[in-house]
Every structure is written in structure tokens, then in C-alpha cells.
Design a protein around this motif. Structure first.
Motif, PDB file in Angstrom:
ATOM      1  N   ALA A   1       0.660  11.039  -6.769  1.00  0.00           N
ATOM      2  CA  ALA A   1       1.174  11.549  -8.046  1.00  0.00           C
ATOM      3  C   ALA A   1       0.035  11.706  -9.054  1.00  0.00           C
ATOM      4  N   PHE A   2      -0.869  10.750  -9.084  1.00  0.00           N
ATOM      5  CA  PHE A   2      -2.025  10.818  -9.980  1.00  0.00           C
ATOM      6  C   PHE A   2      -2.883  12.040  -9.658  1.00  0.00           C
ATOM      7  N   GLY A   3      -3.167  12.245  -8.371  1.00  0.00           N
ATOM      8  CA  GLY A   3      -3.996  13.377  -7.972  1.00  0.00           C
ATOM      9  C   GLY A   3      -3.367  14.711  -8.315  1.00  0.00           C
ATOM     10  N   ILE A   4      -2.065  14.835  -8.086  1.00  0.00           N
ATOM     11  CA  ILE A   4      -1.377  16.089  -8.416  1.00  0.00           C
ATOM     12  C   ILE A   4      -1.389  16.320  -9.917  1.00  0.00           C
ATOM     13  N   ALA A   5      -1.184  15.251 -10.701  1.00  0.00           N
ATOM     14  CA  ALA A   5      -1.217  15.400 -12.150  1.00  0.00           C
ATOM     15  C   ALA A   5      -2.592  15.847 -12.628  1.00  0.00           C
ATOM     16  N   GLU A   6      -3.641  15.233 -12.075  1.00  0.00           N
ATOM     17  CA  GLU A   6      -4.991  15.612 -12.515  1.00  0.00           C
ATOM     18  C   GLU A   6      -5.326  17.052 -12.133  1.00  0.00           C
ATOM     19  N   GLU A   7      -5.112  17.390 -10.872  1.00  0.00           N
ATOM     20  CA  GLU A   7      -5.541  18.705 -10.391  1.00  0.00           C
ATOM     21  C   GLU A   7      -4.556  19.818 -10.733  1.00  0.00           C
TER      22      GLU A   7
ATOM     23  N   LEU B   1       7.605  11.835  -7.224  1.00  0.00           N
ATOM     24  CA  LEU B   1       6.764  10.906  -6.469  1.00  0.00           C
ATOM     25  C   LEU B   1       6.743   9.523  -7.113  1.00  0.00           C
ATOM     26  N   ILE B   2       6.689   9.474  -8.429  1.00  0.00           N
ATOM     27  CA  ILE B   2       6.706   8.183  -9.110  1.00  0.00           C
ATOM     28  C   ILE B   2       8.024   7.460  -8.849  1.00  0.00           C
ATOM     29  N   LEU B   3       9.136   8.183  -8.932  1.00  0.00           N
ATOM     30  CA  LEU B   3      10.442   7.572  -8.671  1.00  0.00           C
ATOM     31  C   LEU B   3      10.542   7.084  -7.223  1.00  0.00           C
ATOM     32  N   VAL B   4      10.030   7.873  -6.291  1.00  0.00           N
ATOM     33  CA  VAL B   4      10.039   7.458  -4.886  1.00  0.00           C
ATOM     34  C   VAL B   4       9.219   6.188  -4.703  1.00  0.00           C
ATOM     35  N   ALA B   5       8.035   6.155  -5.323  1.00  0.00           N
ATOM     36  CA  ALA B   5       7.172   4.984  -5.191  1.00  0.00           C
ATOM     37  C   ALA B   5       7.849   3.728  -5.730  1.00  0.00           C
ATOM     38  N   LEU B   6       8.557   3.871  -6.835  1.00  0.00           N
ATOM     39  CA  LEU B   6       9.207   2.707  -7.436  1.00  0.00           C
ATOM     40  C   LEU B   6      10.425   2.240  -6.658  1.00  0.00           C
TER      41      LEU B   6
ATOM     42  N   TRP C   1       0.788  -1.231   0.000  1.00  0.00           N
ATOM     43  CA  TRP C   1       0.000   0.000   0.000  1.00  0.00           C
ATOM     44  C   TRP C   1       0.822   1.285   0.000  1.00  0.00           C
ATOM     45  N   PRO C   2       2.000   1.343   0.614  1.00  0.00           N
ATOM     46  CA  PRO C   2       2.777   2.595   0.507  1.00  0.00           C
ATOM     47  C   PRO C   2       3.031   3.007  -0.934  1.00  0.00           C
ATOM     48  N   THR C   3       3.396   2.044  -1.782  1.00  0.00           N
ATOM     49  CA  THR C   3       3.629   2.362  -3.193  1.00  0.00           C
ATOM     50  C   THR C   3       2.342   2.815  -3.867  1.00  0.00           C
TER      51      THR C   3
END
Length: 313
Positions: A75-81, A191-196, A66-68
Motif C-alpha cells: 500500500a505504501f509503494g502504490i501510494a508513493e508511486e 490494501l490497508i483494510l485487508v492488512a488490518l 510479516w503478511p501484514t
């Protein structure tokens, strides 16, 4: 194969249902219009459905938890908004005064709105549908390579459609500054890099009481939604309380590890009452429609919880 396809369809249809329809956002432009709602739903399947599927697939294929998922959801929310609808920067989106409370001039953000809308995407648009779908179908990967490319292409279509529709609804045709857009893109990529790069850990069986997890989720998410109204307090206090509620939720989950589906059920029930309150302002037909959505949601949650128990026993 049929079960995998059913799992994909469930999450793809559930994500936009929770994100926009259970919330009642389809009534923001007035009473229900079936044709318009179906068109909105199709576009949101492309955006939210594809987004939730790909986020889940990236995490589960890498053996992450779940952390990832939550970091990718942010990241998705920031991209959308920030990049598509640009509500993070548009001071009069849909004629609303979103950014004046707690305005941060150097960033062009409104603190309460930023905390609120990004939490909506992390908790409700992405995490809740994933947890409910996994309550039925488990944590194994569902997509293969051709499907991954197909859903990625559909996500691109949904992103473009969302941008175009948002621009058409904005009479002023607002466009964020190059610095704001570039900064948003950098944050999303980081954020994507951190998640990965998060360390994969063996999945731990839930140990917390599911009913207590459900009750805590309903209580905290409802309190979060009530704080959206401001309650007459300073916008900085408002934003601080919302963040504090999130911190309490994270602490509770880390300490007790309740089943994810029980937390998702609590969050979904909060959207049930919130959507009904929105529908009440759109007329009798909207209330009837929303009641049908709520009843369907409650049945779905009961089935997901029961199925999750069967999968984990």
C-alpha cells in the motif's frame, strides 16, 4: 526508554539509507553533492523512515506478523508511486521511457515497471530495514501514542515534500488523470483494510538454515534485478519472470521459515552491487562514496545477524 529510542532511530535512519542511498539513486542527477544528498536524506527519513516505523508498529501492536507488514508495504509503494511521484502513470518521468514496455492502455501502466518498482518498495524500502532493525531490537512495539502522532505528522510532511520535489523535477509537470488518482487511492485503502483484517497468529520461531536463506535471497533478488534490464525478451515475459521469482521466494519462505534477518541481509547485498553499478556511471567520487556505504552495510548486517542469534537463543 533509551533502547526504544535507539530502535526507533535505527529504523528511521535505515529505511531511507537502504531505499535510496544503498541503491545508488542519489547519483541519478549526477556526481555526489553533499549538501543536496543531506537534504534528500532528511526528506526520505520523513517519508521512508516514518512509513517503515508506522507500518511495523501497526503490525506488531496488533500481534500480526510479516503478511501484514508486506501488505501495508505494498500500500505504501502504490501510494508513493501512484499518488506522490506518479511514476506508475507518467510515461516520461525524469526523461525515462518507463511505461512503453508492456503498456496497458486502459490503466496507463507499464507492466514491467509496475512490478519492478512496487517490489522495490515492499522488499527493500520497508521489509528489509524492518527485518534488520528487528535483528537488533526484537519484535515488541516501540512507539507510544505521542510518538505515533509525531511520526504520522512527519510522514505527511515527507509525502508533501516528495510530491513537490517530484513535480519540480518533471519539466512537463505531469499529473495523472482523476480516474487514475481515485483508483490508486481506492487500491491503497483496500490494501490497508485487508492488512488490518489479517488474522494474528502466534509468532513461530525460525527453523530454516540462515545461510541457505541468505544465499537464496541473494540469488533470487539478484535475478530479479537482472531481469529489470529486460535481457532482450518480451516485456510480458520480463514481468512474468519477475513475478515468478517472487512466487518462488514466497514458497521458499513458507516452506522453510528462515530468519527474516538472513533474507534481509541477502536483499541488502543485492543492493550493494546494484548501487556500485549505478555509482560507476557517476564518476570516481561516487564509487568511493558507495564503497564506504557498502562496507558500512556489511558491518551492520554482520552485527544484526549476530544480535538476532543472541535474541533468539
Amino acid at each position: 526508554m533509551p533502547l526504544r529510542k535507539t530502535a526507533l532511530a535505527t529504523l528511521a535512519l535505515l529505511a531511507p539509507f537502504v531505499a535510496e542511498f544503498l541503491l545508488g539513486d542519489q547519483y541519478l542527477s549526477g556526481p555526489p553533492e553533499v549538501g543536496k544528498q543531506l537534504g534528500m536524506y532528511a526528506m526520505f527519513v520523513a517519508l521512508y523512515g516514518s512509513g517503515a516505523l508506522l507500518i511495523r508498529e501497526v503490525a506488531r501492536r496488533r500481534g500480526h506478523g510479516w503478511p501484514t507488514i508486506l501488505v501495508l508495504a505494498l500500500a505504501f509503494g502504490i501510494a508513493e508511486e501512484g499518488l506522490l511521484t506518479e511514476t506508475l502513470f507518467n510515461p516520461h518521468y525524469l526523461g525515462l521511457d518507463l511505461l512503453s514496455p508492456g503498456h496497458i492502455p486502459v490503466l496507463g501502466l507499464g507492466a514491467p515497471w509496475t512490478v519492478y518498482v512496487l517490489t522495490l518498495h515492499v522488499v527493500w524500502s520497508i521489509a528489509t530495514p524492518i527485518a534488520i532493525a528487528e535483528g537488533f531490537f526484537g519484535r515488541s512495539p516501540w512507539l507510544r501514542t505521542p510518538g505515533t502522532w509525531a511520526w504520522s505528522a512527519l510522514l505527511a510532511v515527507g509525502a508533501v515534500g516528495t510530491f513537490v520535489v517530484s513535480r519540480s523535477l518533471d519539466a512537463a509537470h505531469f499529473l495523472a488523470s482523476p480516474g487514475q488518482l481515485a483508483g490508486t487511492l481506492v487500491v491503497v485503502v483496500v490494501l490497508i483494510l485487508v492488512a488490518l483484517r489479517l488474522t494474528a497468529r502466534p509468532a513461530q520461531a525460525p527453523s530454516g538454515n540462515p545461510w541457505l536463506g541468505f544465499a537464496v535471497a541473494v540469488g533470487l533478488s539478484s535475478a530479479f534485478q537482472v531481469m529489470k534490464t529486460g535481457l532482450g525478451v518480451s516485456p510480458w515475459v520480463q514481468a512474468g519472470v519477475m513475478l515468478a521469482l517472487e512466487a518462488v521466494a514466497v514458497g521458499y519462505v513458507l516452506k522453510t521459515r528462515p530468519p527474516a534477518v538472513s533474507l534481509a541481509a541477502g536483499a541488502a547485498v543485492t543492493y550493494c552491487w546494484l548501487g556500485l553499478s549505478t555509482a560507476a556511471d557517476a564518476g570516481f567520487a561516487a564509487v568511493v562514496e558507495q564503497c564506504v556505504l557498502v562496507v558500512g552495510t556489511l558491518v551492520l548486517l554482520a552485527c544484526a545477524t549476530r544480535r538476532n542469534i543472541q535474541l533468539t537463543v
